[in-house]
Scaffold this active site. Structure first.
Site, PDB file in Angstrom:
ATOM      1  N   ASP A  44       1.392  -5.334   3.879  1.00 50.86           N
ATOM      2  CA  ASP A  44       1.982  -4.195   3.191  1.00 50.86           C
ATOM      3  C   ASP A  44       3.481  -4.466   3.071  1.00 50.86           C
ATOM      4  OD1 ASP A  44       2.316  -1.900   1.789  1.00 50.86           O
ATOM      5  OD2 ASP A  44       1.271  -0.602   3.196  1.00 50.86           O
TER       6      ASP A  44
HETATM    7  C1  BGC Z   1       2.368   1.016   0.329  1.00 47.24           C
HETATM    8  C2  BGC Z   1       1.249   0.241  -0.320  1.00 47.24           C
HETATM    9  C3  BGC Z   1       1.667  -0.221  -1.683  1.00 47.24           C
HETATM   10  C4  BGC Z   1       2.917  -1.079  -1.522  1.00 47.24           C
HETATM   11  C5  BGC Z   1       3.411  -1.661  -2.828  1.00 47.24           C
HETATM   12  C6  BGC Z   1       3.669   0.250   0.314  1.00 47.24           C
HETATM   13  O1  BGC Z   1       4.740   1.016   0.725  1.00 47.24           O
HETATM   14  O2  BGC Z   1       2.011   1.336   1.655  1.00 47.24           O
HETATM   15  O3  BGC Z   1       0.094   1.037  -0.385  1.00 47.24           O
HETATM   16  O4  BGC Z   1       0.646  -0.930  -2.298  1.00 47.24           O
HETATM   17  O5  BGC Z   1       3.940  -0.272  -0.982  1.00 47.24           O
HETATM   18  O6  BGC Z   1       3.967  -0.732  -3.648  1.00 47.24           O
END
Ligand code: BGC
Length: 745
Positions: free
Chosen positions: A288
């Site tokens: 993530d």
């Molecule tokens: C979120 C993810 C997301 C990623 C990219 C993160 O902060 O937890 O779910 O896909 O950002 O935007």
């Protein structure tokens, strides 16, 4: 013959050139062979480059130092994927930079297409309320079609985290509290995004996220630690991920939380033992955002290098935005701390997907301006969005059949901060917000009701207002009306990532506004729009009708107008329990009997109860009304005893006993009455959505087999134990129509 360094480099260069200039080159080989040949050409830096993902909002904008930095890295083959670069023009421009790199390996373009790209669909939690897997698959497929038409190869969806805590803002992205429903929806969404087969230009790679446990963040606070038993993990939280993997999901994303002390990003048990080990998963895992680096503040890694070490060992293949891999992995390999085989494995997984998508044959195949124009303007998409939006609406109350609104209604007062709002109806996680494409509740109603009828609009208050300045106007509007429709709820930024709340009552003065309007004595229909279950006791008690509409997306107004006027008979059922108070959270229908169950609500002393509230939720999982009524009759079971290799058939009849056509979701819950591990009182194991004309009946059959009776025992074996089972069929988890018994020999 011994080649000089110069000759060797030239040879490598010529082979690499072959890959890009002659698309037919290597095409007869299998993808694995093509990946292997390419891997042999790669330096350690180029390999690590494939594991690096940047966010690229800046790459196509004005020249900044970050832009120069990113573009140089792309040109040097130090980037495998970009997120947030989208649109044919931008993706072509950046892909062209990647193709200037030595080996010309194309980039993967990714984005959070959570509930639509241009066409905004209902939020996933809303769609889950449809219990309509085909509608959910179709919605994901159209989102994928649009994404794949703007140069994207990959969406970071579906979020398949089970969520039982309405304080947690990210509930809106998931399918709610239930593992079984969540698993079927996970599958439907993966199939929708990925289409028949990866490589079609109407499909993108999906990503099952966030692996794992994220939905159980302590106290509903985003990014928090998770502490749960292995049993709960396996039984409730992992199955939707397994369902996504079984459906062929191309990628997984790990999560920000720790799981029993170990950050998911550095968690070998999750990623190596379970995902890539036991489940034999062949796709790749992206971290993530920055989560590799976040293992440092977690106190699990001493610095970024240690974090990179722990993440790669644990099976995180791609580093989203932490740059921990880019800066440290090659050194870790040179220092012999990380085996090159681990890097090769991660690179192989990523290259495999690039080949599968056809990017080596044509790196621009998703970036076609003609297709972009055509797909983004396909009028069909809006109709699909409306269809799934109306299917997502849940009718919670309908006293004296105030709904549907009678055709004779002459004046409607539309009151509340969401009556004319557009942006809020889209909800959060919108790649392109274009409110000109959104139909407000006002517009939807206006176009649907009789042209000679009048709608008087009064806002009453803003969503988070403290004052009551607008109340008088709202009351005056109500007094002139035959019926009041109130549009209340959350603003689009009150649920979503980093939007946890300790108070989930309807925000601001909206309930007070409701009371003031209701005091006029007019029938009041309340439409609630939000990204999570809200608490609204006054409305529950006093409204004539309550329609829970979540955030329904661009077609919200039209879908609601169809429901309010009865053109569409609502059939949604809650995918999550609505608590009476925050104090009941986390709450789920799949609770335990305990050793001290409450048998009589008047006798709760020394019972597992609250002294200030019932245990039950305000609205239970699976609940939702219709404009018609259904009866359940004639329950039968084909056998009362089965062996583990056999199955039994539970059958019954559902009849539409009202005056209009409607759909009912009949739900099967099971309990193993005495087991080696105490079992929840009910677990959803099957359901069916049936459409019935007035007076029509249908016979329903549920097959009961070992799979539906099994659970994880104390040594985590999936097992069905001999003994007695309760089979419960109902219209919701708290409206069981009949119980049958079954014995497993
Ligand atoms: C979120 C993810 C997301 C990623 C990219 C993160 O902060 O937890 O779910 O896909 O950002 O935007």
């Amino acid at each position: 013959m011994k080649l000089s360094i110069y000759q060797r480099r030239l040879l490598i260069y010529l082979v690499a050139l072959g890959f890009s200039c002659f698309p037919a080159f290597g095409q007869k080989k299998t993808i694995n062979q093509r990946v292997d040949s390419l891997l042999k050409l790669m330096t350690i830096e180029e390999k690590v480059g494939q594991l690096n993902q940047y966010s690229g909002r800046e790459v196509t904008g004005p020249v900044t130092s970050r832009q120069t930095y990113l573009l140089n890295d792309i040109k040097a083959g130090r980037v495998g994927s970009m997120l947030n670069v989208h649109g044919v023009k931008d993706t072509r421009e950046i892909q062209a930079v990647a193709l200037q790199s030595r080996l010309k390996i194309p980039l993967l373009f990714s984005m959070d297409v959570i509930h639509g790209y241009k066409t905004v669909f209902p939020i996933p939690l809303a769609e889950a309320a449809s219990w309509d897997l085909e509608a959910i698959r179709t919605s994901a497929h159209i989102a994928a079609k649009e994404a794949a038409a703007v140069g994207l190869h990959w969406t970071f969806a579906p979020m398949v985290d089970v969520g039982r805590d309405a304080r947690w803002g990210r509930l809106m992205e998931g399918a709610g509290e239930d593992t079984y429903l969540g698993s079927l929806i996970a599958r439907a969404r993966v199939l929708g995004f990925q289409g028949e087969k990866l490589g079609g230009t109407d499909a993108v790679m999906a990503c099952a996220k966030h692996f794992a446990g994220y939905g159980a963040a302590i106290a509903g606070r985003d990014y928090n630690a998770v502490d749960m038993s292995n049993q709960l993990l396996w039984e409730a939280y992992l199955p939707p991920f397994k369902a996504a993997a079984d459906a062929g999901v191309a990628t997984f994303m790990n999560s920000f939380n720790t799981l029993n002390g170990i950050p998911a990003t550095g968690n070998s048990y999750l990623q190596r033992d379970i995902l890539k080990g036991k489940w034999g998963y062949k796709g790749f895992v992206v971290s993530d955002w920055g989560s590799i680096g976040e293992m440092v503040p977690w106190g699990y890694a001493k610095d970024e290098k240690d974090a990179a070490f722990k993440a790669i060992i644990a099976g995180s293949d791609m580093d989203m935005e932490a740059e921990a891999y880019k800066k440290n992995l090659a050194t870790l390999v040179k220092e012999k701390k990380v085996d090159i085989k681990l890097i090769d494995d991660a690179v192989r997984r990523i290259l495999y997907k690039k080949f599968e998508l056809g990017l080596f044959d044509d790196p621009y195949r998703f970036s076609n301006a003609g297709r972009e124009q055509k797909v983004l303007n396909d009028p069909q998409h809006k109709l699909v969005a409306r269809d799934v939006a109306q299917k997502s609406i849940v009718l919670l109350k309908n006293e004296k059949q105030v709904l549907p609104l009678s055709g004779a209604v002459k004046t409607i007062a539309l009151i509340g901060p969401l009556g004319k709002s557009k942006r809020d109806l889209e909800g959060s996680w919108i790649p392109l917000s274009d409110t000109s494409l959104v139909t407000s509740v006002y517009e939807g109603l206006r176009s649907k009701i009789n042209p000679s009828s009048q709608i008087i609009h009064a806002k009453g208050c803003d969503i988070t207002d403290n004052g009551q300045a607008g109340f008088a106007e709202a009351i005056a509007a109500a007094k002139q009306a035959d019926v009041v429709v109130m549009a209340l709820g959350e603003s689009y930024d009150m649920s979503g990532e980093a939007k946890s709340r300790t108070d989930i009552h309807l925000p601001g003065k909206q309930e007070e506004l409701f009371e003031a309007v209701q005091a006029t004595g007019k029938p009041v229909v309340v439409v609630l729009m939000a990204g999570r279950p809200l608490i609204f006791p006054k409305i529950t008690e006093k409204a004539s009708a309550i329609v829970y509409a979540w955030w329904l997306g661009a077609e919200a107004g039209n879908a609601l107008a169809n429901v309010l006027t009865g053109e569409y008979n609502p059939a949604g059922k809650l995918p999550i329990s609505f608590p009476r108070s925050v104090g009941q959270i986390p709450i789920s229908y799949s609770m335990y009997n305990t050793g001290r169950p409450v048998k009589n609500p008047k006798d709760i002393k020394y019972k597992s109860a609250y002294i200030d509230s019932p245990n039950s939720p305000q609205y239970g999982f699976g609940f939702g009304l219709s404009y018609t009524t259904f009866s359940y009759s004639n329950p039968k079971i084909s056998k009362t005893t089965i062996r583990s290799t056999e199955s039994a058939e539970l059958s019954f009849t559902i009849s539409n006993t009202g005056n209009v056509a409607g759909e009912e979701v009949a739900q099967l819950y099971i309990q193993d009455e005495i087991a080696s591990v105490a079992r929840p009182l009910k677990e959803l194991k099957d359901f069916i959505k049936v459409a019935l004309k007035p007076g029509e009946s249908k016979e329903i059959h549920f097959n009961i087999n070992r799979e539906k009776l099994a659970f994880y025992n104390s040594i985590l074996q999936w097992t069905a134990e001999p003994g007695n089972f309760k089979l419960m069929v109902g219209a919701s988890s708290d409206d069981i129509k009949f119980i049958q018994k079954l014995e497993l020999k």
